[in-house]
Design an enzyme around this catalytic site. Structure first.
Site, short mmCIF file in Angstrom:
data_model
loop_
_atom_site.label_atom_id
_atom_site.label_comp_id
_atom_site.label_asym_id
_atom_site.label_seq_id
_atom_site.Cartn_x
_atom_site.Cartn_y
_atom_site.Cartn_z
N HIS A 1 0.83 -1.20 0.00
CA HIS A 1 0.00 0.00 0.00
C HIS A 1 0.87 1.26 0.00
CE1 HIS A 1 -3.83 -2.15 1.64
NE2 HIS A 1 -3.37 -2.68 0.51
N GLU B 1 0.88 3.84 1.92
CA GLU B 1 1.40 4.19 3.25
C GLU B 1 2.61 3.33 3.60
OE1 GLU B 1 -3.19 4.00 3.68
OE2 GLU B 1 -1.64 3.15 2.38
N CYS C 1 -6.13 1.21 5.48
CA CYS C 1 -6.68 -0.06 5.93
C CYS C 1 -6.13 -0.35 7.33
CB CYS C 1 -6.29 -1.18 4.97
SG CYS C 1 -4.54 -1.65 5.04
N CYS D 1 -2.25 -0.85 7.44
CA CYS D 1 -1.52 0.42 7.36
C CYS D 1 -1.74 1.26 8.61
CB CYS D 1 -1.93 1.19 6.10
SG CYS D 1 -1.35 0.38 4.59
#
Length: 155
Positions: A81, A83, A109, A112
């Site tokens: 992801h 992040e 999410c 993260c």
């Protein structure tokens, strides 16, 4: 004369949106920018790990092919992801992000969210939501809240 420049929050979110344009994800393009004292520390976007074929090169999105709803079963995705990539980039260059802000095009999410907490990031600004209520709950438990850009008080 009125100042028509972008606010700092708008400015950094535009950078996150630009980072998202590098995404290789077939489902959702996400970008992230980690900032401290109005200086960019690192950026990230979602995509396959270095040297690994992207989903488009593998014949499509596994999660899409198996009807996995958005916000569920993140471990079945080839991509890191945005992040995660931003946090990893900071680590690779020895840049502390303790106390920083993160600007993300979408709500993080839960995976993260946990990384954001442990990285010591203190402010999360997002442009859009994401269907992961557990992420919101765990961030609140850690004393962090997700600020929507439209509701943000400029840094």
């Amino acid at each position: 004369m009125e100042d028509t420049r972008l606010s700092w929050d708008e400015y950094f979110m535009e950078m996150a949106k630009l980072a998202a344009r590098r995404s290789t994800c077939l489902r959702r393009n996400v970008g992230a920018v980690i900032v401290q004292d109005k200086h960019v520390l690192s950026t990230g976007y979602n995509g396959a790990p270095k040297g690994i074929p992207h989903c488009a090169e593998k014949g499509g999105c596994y999660r899409e092919q198996h009807n996995i709803p958005s916000g569920e079963r993140h471990e079945l995705c080839r991509a890191l992801h945005a992040e995660q990539n931003a946090i990893i980039q900071a680590a690779n260059y020895g840049q502390s992000i303790e106390g920083a802000s993160i600007y993300i095009t979408h709500q993080p999410c839960v995976i993260c969210a946990k990384m954001i907490i442990n990285a010591g990031i203190k402010r999360i600004v997002v442009d859009e939501g994401y269907p992961d209520e557990m992420a919101v709950e765990i961030l609140e438990e850690a004393g962090l809240r997700i600020v929507k850009l439209k509701d943000a008080k400029t840094e």
